[in-house]
Motif scaffolding. Sequence first.
Motif, PDB file in Angstrom:
ATOM      1  N   LEU A  15       0.847  -1.194   0.000  1.00 34.13           N
ATOM      2  CA  LEU A  15       0.000   0.000   0.000  1.00 34.13           C
ATOM      3  C   LEU A  15       0.883   1.245   0.000  1.00 34.13           C
ATOM      4  CD1 LEU A  15      -2.740  -1.002   2.596  1.00 34.13           C
ATOM      5  CD2 LEU A  15      -2.903  -1.007   0.106  1.00 34.13           C
ATOM      6  N   ASP A  16       0.424   2.286  -0.675  1.00 37.55           N
ATOM      7  CA  ASP A  16       1.166   3.536  -0.786  1.00 37.55           C
ATOM      8  C   ASP A  16       0.268   4.689  -0.348  1.00 37.55           C
ATOM      9  OD1 ASP A  16       2.810   5.651  -1.505  1.00 37.55           O
ATOM     10  OD2 ASP A  16       2.567   5.357  -3.653  1.00 37.55           O
ATOM     11  N   PRO A  17       0.188   4.962   0.967  1.00 37.58           N
ATOM     12  CA  PRO A  17      -0.725   6.001   1.446  1.00 37.58           C
ATOM     13  C   PRO A  17      -0.381   7.393   0.917  1.00 37.58           C
ATOM     14  CG  PRO A  17       0.590   5.115   3.256  1.00 37.58           C
ATOM     15  CD  PRO A  17       0.878   4.287   2.057  1.00 37.58           C
ATOM     16  N   GLN A  18       0.895   7.704   0.738  1.00 38.22           N
ATOM     17  CA  GLN A  18       1.259   9.017   0.202  1.00 38.22           C
ATOM     18  C   GLN A  18       0.806   9.150  -1.249  1.00 38.22           C
ATOM     19  OE1 GLN A  18       5.451   8.635   1.238  1.00 38.22           O
ATOM     20  NE2 GLN A  18       5.241  10.432   2.561  1.00 38.22           N
ATOM     21  N   GLY A  19       1.017   8.102  -2.029  1.00 39.56           N
ATOM     22  CA  GLY A  19       0.559   8.123  -3.414  1.00 39.56           C
ATOM     23  C   GLY A  19      -0.949   8.238  -3.507  1.00 39.56           C
ATOM     24  N   LYS A  20      -1.661   7.545  -2.605  1.00 35.70           N
ATOM     25  CA  LYS A  20      -3.127   7.627  -2.578  1.00 35.70           C
ATOM     26  C   LYS A  20      -3.590   9.041  -2.252  1.00 35.70           C
ATOM     27  CE  LYS A  20      -5.482   3.520  -1.751  1.00 35.70           C
ATOM     28  NZ  LYS A  20      -6.294   2.610  -1.595  1.00 35.70           N
TER      29      LYS A  20
END
Length: 79
Positions: A15-20
């Motif tokens: 998962l990539d929360p910053q990208g999201k």
Amino acid sequence: MPRVVVNVMPKPEILDPQGKAVTGALGRLGFAGMSVRQGKRFEIDVDGDVTAEKLAQIEQAAEQLLANTVIESFEVVAD
């Protein structure tokens, strides 16, 4: 002075929360149809020529320090 770039990105299954967050912000600003994954870029200036040995050293440094290879992948690019 020659430069080598190390690009580090989260592995696809991570998962990539910053990208999201960036993807969501782009959508709110009207930039539809874009998906972002956020990574890191390291620019390494090299004394002398970029040799196969120097690239191997940079790859080792990336594996041991610049990237968390459990969750990130990296690529070494000679500029």
